[in-house]
Design an enzyme around this catalytic site. Structure first.
Site, PDB file in Angstrom:
ATOM      1  CB  THR A  46      11.289  12.564 -33.663  1.00 56.36           C
ATOM      2  OG1 THR A  46      12.279  12.279 -34.635  1.00 56.36           O
ATOM      3  CG2 THR A  46      11.148  14.049 -33.523  1.00 56.36           C
ATOM      4  CB  SER A  63      12.910   6.112 -40.986  1.00 58.04           C
ATOM      5  OG  SER A  63      12.051   7.167 -41.192  1.00 58.04           O
TER       6      SER A  63
HETATM    7  N1  LIG Z   1       5.294   6.723 -27.866  1.00 61.22           N
HETATM    8  C1  LIG Z   1       4.466   6.891 -28.894  1.00 61.22           C
HETATM    9  N2  LIG Z   1       3.138   6.920 -28.685  1.00 61.22           N
HETATM   10  C2  LIG Z   1       2.291   7.098 -29.713  1.00 61.22           C
HETATM   11  N3  LIG Z   1       2.679   7.234 -30.999  1.00 61.22           N
HETATM   12  C3  LIG Z   1       3.993   7.215 -31.278  1.00 61.22           C
HETATM   13  C4  LIG Z   1       4.960   7.045 -30.224  1.00 61.22           C
HETATM   14  N4  LIG Z   1       6.170   7.054 -30.792  1.00 61.22           N
HETATM   15  C5  LIG Z   1       5.978   7.240 -32.114  1.00 61.22           C
HETATM   16  N5  LIG Z   1       4.673   7.330 -32.419  1.00 61.22           N
HETATM   17  C6  LIG Z   1       4.080   7.516 -33.754  1.00 61.22           C
HETATM   18  O1  LIG Z   1       5.037   7.148 -34.724  1.00 61.22           O
HETATM   19  C7  LIG Z   1       5.299   8.211 -35.612  1.00 61.22           C
HETATM   20  C8  LIG Z   1       6.768   8.221 -35.980  1.00 61.22           C
HETATM   21  O2  LIG Z   1       7.562   8.547 -34.870  1.00 61.22           O
HETATM   22  P1  LIG Z   1       8.879   9.410 -34.983  1.00 61.22           P
HETATM   23  O3  LIG Z   1       9.305   9.691 -33.629  1.00 61.22           O
HETATM   24  O4  LIG Z   1       8.686  10.539 -35.892  1.00 61.22           O
HETATM   25  O5  LIG Z   1       9.857   8.371 -35.642  1.00 61.22           O
HETATM   26  P2  LIG Z   1      11.381   8.565 -36.000  1.00 61.22           P
HETATM   27  O6  LIG Z   1      11.837   9.891 -35.459  1.00 61.22           O
HETATM   28  O7  LIG Z   1      12.060   7.433 -35.356  1.00 61.22           O
HETATM   29  O8  LIG Z   1      11.467   8.491 -37.462  1.00 61.22           O
HETATM   30  C9  LIG Z   1       4.879   9.450 -34.874  1.00 61.22           C
HETATM   31  O9  LIG Z   1       4.469  10.433 -35.762  1.00 61.22           O
HETATM   32  C10 LIG Z   1       3.732   8.958 -34.015  1.00 61.22           C
HETATM   33  O10 LIG Z   1       2.541   8.975 -34.740  1.00 61.22           O
HETATM   34 MG   LIG Z   2      12.579  11.420 -36.364  1.00 61.43          MG
END
Ligand SMILES: Nc1ncnc2c1ncn2[C@@H]1O[C@H](COP(=O)(O)OP(=O)(O)O)[C@@H](O)[C@H]1O
Ligand SMILES: [Mg+2]
Length: 1073
Positions: A112, A107
């Site tokens: 995402t 997480s």
């Molecule tokens: N490539 C990226 N560039 C900038 N910020 C990112 C990137 N990937 C993730 N983030 C930051 O990390 C946070 C969490 O990412 P998310 O994709 O929601 O994680 P997961 O789905 O793995 O739980 C996002 O809300 C964003 O702020």
């Molecule tokens: Mg996610």
């Protein structure tokens, strides 16, 4: 010129972990850190992309970047998620291979975001157009809707997805998106009723309360204040950087774009409100006479409002919270619920309401984004699902999630190895066995249908008698004791008896990514996932179409005593479907890693990353990838990159790329065991060989750079020198001119003898004049030259040009005008446009002739064979009789029917028609002139290709049959009568009776046909036609003259024939008017 770049250019650390030398966990982490510190968040393991969450926005997702990565090869540029997306999309579009993109990580690692980046890249590079853009928009807008209902703030991630998501995007053969299908997995529904410290409920609750208008809230019977609702935790109700009110508007807008109706949106919000209300219902105990406590609702106001929202009857729901009915076969038993049970029922209802609403949303979105066309689709699946979870306290959810990850690892191993093996076979490289850990044995421990952990959990849940989490653990302890990946303190396997890291109420599984300790508490309950039937029935009774749909099992007409499938069973089934779906596709992996726990940018926590790298199995991944050969490259780019290392290949290699590479490797003395030649690629076993090549290349490039610099500097100095030289000439000439002028002035002033000065001056003046004369002559000469060159453009030549131009224009106008005025296509149309200019007389007439010939040809070409024959006959008639016999003009209009009697159809003439074996060309009634008195009697006249037949008209009896070969000639008059004589050859068999004198209305046709048959038969000479008003016929022995005279008007209009004497037969013909 296209610049060839490579992943290996300006590499920070190594861009592909496969090239890591030596490969250890430390070097692995160091490489990741080095790259991360230089803002390189992406690193490859072969074709797998590792992505580190930067926790800040980097300028690497601009439209320019999209263009940069578009249509480039995977290893051509530095690692990027766009390279993976591009590779997948192109392989889908051009090679027709379905793709799936598997994104894993814990997480907050950026899964995402990664999935959205992939989708937005594909949306940017695929086709455009109104319809396509609408589909793209709907697909992209499904994200905010699902995120509002399925995401929440957790300690790890402010926008954490609390469900697994798999989305198939469907494309047509051109690669344009057609639609999509979303599947969701395991929503974390416990969050609806309770959230851990520092976390929130799902976003939608906060968005609704902050963003909805006062009016909407009033309708939903809600208040804006979060603290009014038990289900909303207060400690982190507002999240910095998250504007709930604005997001609410975004979600509503997205729902509209996706295609939700206004009333559907209203129903959804009513359900959300109902869940909030449900949380506020509280219970108190009430003692009963039997000493037991029974639960009662404390304050019925919330219940009342909730029932109003859902259209349920208050009393029904109230009862469902106090009693539970158990049905067994025919019996129904009601038991009362105590307060704890009532709370359990309330929460179960809230969780069920919400999770079913979520599933309904997914189904509803799918309905909207479903591909319309029924043709075969190409599919790109994007999987955004939890990675391995290892917490201090792991429960049923972690168990299920980790099981899913084991399955994904299975697919990874299988497909990577398969791909590797297929490539070796394709390239003709000998297959070396790859050593790796196969986790199938762990999958089996969990999912085996007989003695897998999930099967045993189900068995416990369904077993009669008291079932607890402990009895479940006991069962595991007996059945799984010998499994090498199962550990438990009390298992029969005494190995763990003294293992204090293993509490009594726990079991431990050695997953492929590490050991995880599971606490059994709650396993049975969560697997059962029970909702009391009274509650589902109450929900079904609601006067609210959406709720009714969500609780179909509450329909009393469909009471089903069978238990609903357990949560574990359902998940296993859906994972099975997912796996077979993924297996049919070409996989692309994105492994997301979280660099620190604080959501901070620029912070790289080594131990945290190491932990993730371990459980994502990344080292394993590298090992599998380079078990055979670490690096491979097609011959062309390989030669292009290293050709400067060998004199024979630099600067140009003329032969095939493979031979060039072979020459290069031999020249560089690379040991033979270090590489293999495949069909289209060279395979390099160790990264150090590659780095040896790279190092040499770098040195060589430096030398080359010096050489280029040297040449450039030389060129620059030389051009400077040439410029100086040119300037010097100009300056010198100007100076000389100036000096001469100055000198002449000086001379006049100088105290030298006047005569000498004048002489000098004269000389100078003369010299000047000469110079001027030269300039003038040169100018004239140039003038003449130029005039000569340009003479052709002068006016003297213009007349001819204008004349030619005018004539051309007139001709053009004439032809175009004629084209539009052409007469009709009928050959008898005599019109023809007037000629416009007399000089076109000849052309005009010729064109008329040509046009006429052409349309006649067109006209003829439409004729069928029969029609053509008819016209040929008519033409022959005209040749024979035109201007020779007065009867002819009246025959022109008569069609030559040939058969006027239809002998074969007339039963009377059956005998006759059977006697004539040839095809009948003409059948008619004629008058046979009696030789004795000139009176006529009717006869049937039949003409075939070979004979002339005369027969009795009444009986059809054959009277004469004359072979055409016996016919000598035919005679007829020049007048309008129908008399004709058939003269027979002397001495022939038919000649015995004498010639025939006949008369017919169709004389022209009969004689023409006779003539035609004669002229077409090869074995006979042409029949003579004799047209005159006097001719002889042979009657038996006598020769009689037939004479035609102009009849007098008293004889009327008919022809009459009289035998005047032995030698004369007179035919009087009325004068033609
Ligand atoms: N490539 C990226 N560039 C900038 N910020 C990112 C990137 N990937 C993730 N983030 C930051 O990390 C946070 C969490 O990412 P998310 O994709 O929601 O994680 P997961 O789905 O793995 O739980 C996002 O809300 C964003 O702020
Ligand atoms: Mg996610």
């Amino acid at each position: 010129m296209e610049v060839k770049t490579s992943l290996l250019d300006n590499m920070i650390g190594v861009g592909d972990m496969v090239l890591l030398e030596p490969l250890t966990e430390d070097s692995f982490l160091e490489n990741l850190k080095k790259r991360f510190d230089h803002n390189e968040i992406y690193t490859y393991i072969g074709s797998v992309v590792i992505s580190l969450n930067p926790y800040r926005s980097l300028p690497i997702y601009t439209p320019d970047k999209v263009e940069e990565y578009r249509n480039r090869n995977f290893y051509e540029l530095s690692p990027h998620i766009y390279a993976l997306a591009d590779e997948a999309y192109r392989s889908l579009r051009d090679q027709d291979k379905d793709q799936c993109i598997l994104i894993t990580g814990e997480s907050g690692a950026g899964k995402t975001e990664a999935s959205k980046l992939v989708m937005s890249y594909v949306a940017a590079v695929c086709g455009k157009g109104q319809e396509v853009n609408k589909v793209k928009e709907q697909l992209l807008q499904s994200n905010p809707v699902l995120e509002a209902f399925g995401n929440a703030k957790t300690v790890r991630n402010d926008n954490s997805s609390r469900f697994g998501k798999y989305m198939d995007i469907e494309f047509d053969f051109k690669g344009d998106p057609l639609g999509g299908v979303i599947s969701n997995y395991l929503l974390e529904k416990s969050r609806v009723v309770k959230q851990p410290r520092g976390e929130r409920n799902f976003h939608i609750f906060y968005q609704l309360l902050s963003g909805a208008s006062d009016d909407t809230l009033k309708k939903l019977k809600l208040e804006r204040d979060f603290s009014k609702y038990n289900y909303l935790s207060l400690d982190s109700a507002t999240v910095s950087g998250l504007d709930d009110a604005a997001n609410f508007r975004t979600v509503r807008n997205a729902m509209q774009i996706v295609g939700f109706m206004e009333d559907e949106m209203q129903s959804v919000l009513e359900l959300v409100a109902a869940v909030l209300k449900l949380g506020n219902i509280e219970f108190k105990p009430e003692s009963r006479c039997n000493g037991m406590d029974e639960s009662r609702i404390k304050d019925k106001n919330d219940l009342k409002e909730m029932c109003e929202l859902l259209g349920t009857e208050q009393s029904v729901l109230e009862r469902a919270f106090s009693y539970r009915t158990v049905e067994a076969k025919m019996e129904k038993v009601s038991t009362t619920l105590n307060v704890a049970q009532a709370y359990y029922a309330r929460d179960a209802l809230a969780k069920n309401l919400y999770s079913r609403l979520f599933s309904w949303l997914v189904t509803r979105i799918n309905e909207s984004i479903k591909a319309q066309a029924k043709t075969r689709h190409k599919v790109m699946g994007v999987l955004d699902i939890y990675g391995f979870e290892i917490f201090e306290d792991n429960s049923f959810e972690q168990f299920i999630i980790n099981y899913c990850n084991e399955k994904l690892q299975q697919i990874f191993i299988e497909l990577t190895l398969r791909e590797e093996q297929e490539e070796y076979i394709r390239e003709g490289i000998e297959w070396t066995n790859i050593e790796y850990f196969n986790n199938a044995v762990i999958c089996d421990l969990i999912e085996n249908n007989q003695n897998g952990i999930l099967a045993m959990l189900d068995e416990e849940c369904l077993r009669p008698g008291t079932v607890t989490d402990e009895t479940f653990l006991d069962k595991l302890n007996t059945i799984c004791a010998d499994h090498q990946h199962f550990e438990s303190r009390l298992s029969k396997n005494s190995k763990f008896l003294n293992d204090h890291s293993l509490p009594h109420n726990c079991f431990r599984i050695q997953h492929y990514a590490g050991k995880v300790l599971y606490r059994v508490e709650g396993f049975v309950d969560k697997n059962n996932d029970l909702l009391y039937r009274d509650l589902s029935q109450a929900m079904y009774k609601a006067n609210h179409s959406l709720i009714k749909q969500l609780f179909p099992e509450g329909n009393p007409a469909k009471v089903n005593l069978k238990r609903p499938p357990t949560a574990g069973f359902q998940f296993k089934a859906s994972v099975g479907t997912l796996m077979s779906n993924l297996q049919s596709k070409n996989p692309n992996y994105i492994r997301c890693i979280k660099p620190n726990d604080k959501k901070a940018s620029h912070v790289f926590n080594g131990s945290l990353v190491c932990h993730q790298a371990r459980y994502l199995g990344l080292m394993e991944n590298v090992r599998v990838r380079r078990a055979g050969y670490a690096f491979r490259q097609a011959y062309e780019p390989c030669l292009e990159r290293y050709k400067m290392l060998c004199k024979k290949t630099w600067p140009h290699w003329k032969g095939r790329a493979r031979q060039g590479v072979e020459v290069l490797m031999t020249d560089l003395q690379v040991p033979a065991e270090e590489f293999s030649y495949g069909r289209s690629k060279i395979f390099i076993r160790n990264p150090r060989t590659l780095f040896f090549l790279e190092e040499k290349r770098k040195q060589c490039l430096e030398d080359l750079a010096t050489l280029i610099q040297k040449i450039y500097k030389g060129w620059k100095c030389r051009s400077h020198f040439l410029l100086l030289k040119k300037s010097q000439v100009v300056v010198a000439s100007w100076f000389r001119r100036y000096a001469v002028r100055l000198l002449s002035k000086l001379l006049l002033w100088l105290p030298i003898p006047e005569s000498f000065a004048r002489k000098l001056l004269r000389k100078l003046k003369y010299q000047k004049k000469c110079e001027e004369a030269v300039t003038t002559i040169a100018a004239f000469w140039h003038g003449t030259q130029v005039r000569r060159e340009y003479r052709k453009f002068f006016r003297a030549n213009a007349g001819k040009k204008i004349y030619n131009f005018t004539i051309q224009r007139i001709m053009q106008k004439y032809f175009l005008g004629l084209k539009s005025k052409l007469p009709s296509m009928s050959p008898i149309d005599k019109t023809w446009p007037a000629r416009p200019y007399s000089f076109l007389d000849g052309v005009h007439a010729e064109l008329r002739r040509i046009f006429h010939l052409w349309r006649c040809k067109k006209y003829r070409s439409q004729f069928t064979e029969e029609k053509k024959a008819v016209y040929e006959e008519k033409l022959e008639a005209s040749e024979l009789f035109k201007d020779k016999k007065a009867l002819y003009p009246s025959s022109v209009r008569q069609p030559f029917k040939g058969d006027y009697l239809e002998i074969s159809k007339n039963p009377k003439y059956q005998k006759l028609s059977s006697a004539v074996d040839e095809k009948i060309l003409l059948a008619d009634v004629v008058n046979k002139i009696n030789r004795a008195n000139g009176k006529g009697s009717s006869r049937l006249f039949l003409l075939t290709k070979k004979n002339v037949v005369l027969a009795d008209q009444k009986t059809g009896q054959l009277k004469a049959n004359v072979p055409l070969a016996d016919l000598a000639s035919v005679s007829t008059s020049t007048q309008t009568d129908g008399f004709f004589a058939l003269k027979l050859k002397e001495g022939s068999a038919s000649a015995v009776k004498g010639d025939f004198l006949l008369s017919s209305d169709h004389l022209i046709e009969i004689i023409t046909k006779l003539h035609r048959i004669g002229s077409m038969a090869a074995d006979r000479e042409k029949l003579n036609i004799d047209i005159s008003d006097e001719f002889l016929v042979q009657f038996k022995q006598d020769k009689v003259c037939v004479k035609f005279i102009q009849g007098s008007p008293k004889n009327g209009n008919s022809v009459s024939c009289k035998r005047k004497n032995n030698r004369l037969l007179e035919v009087s013909v009325p004068a033609s008017s």
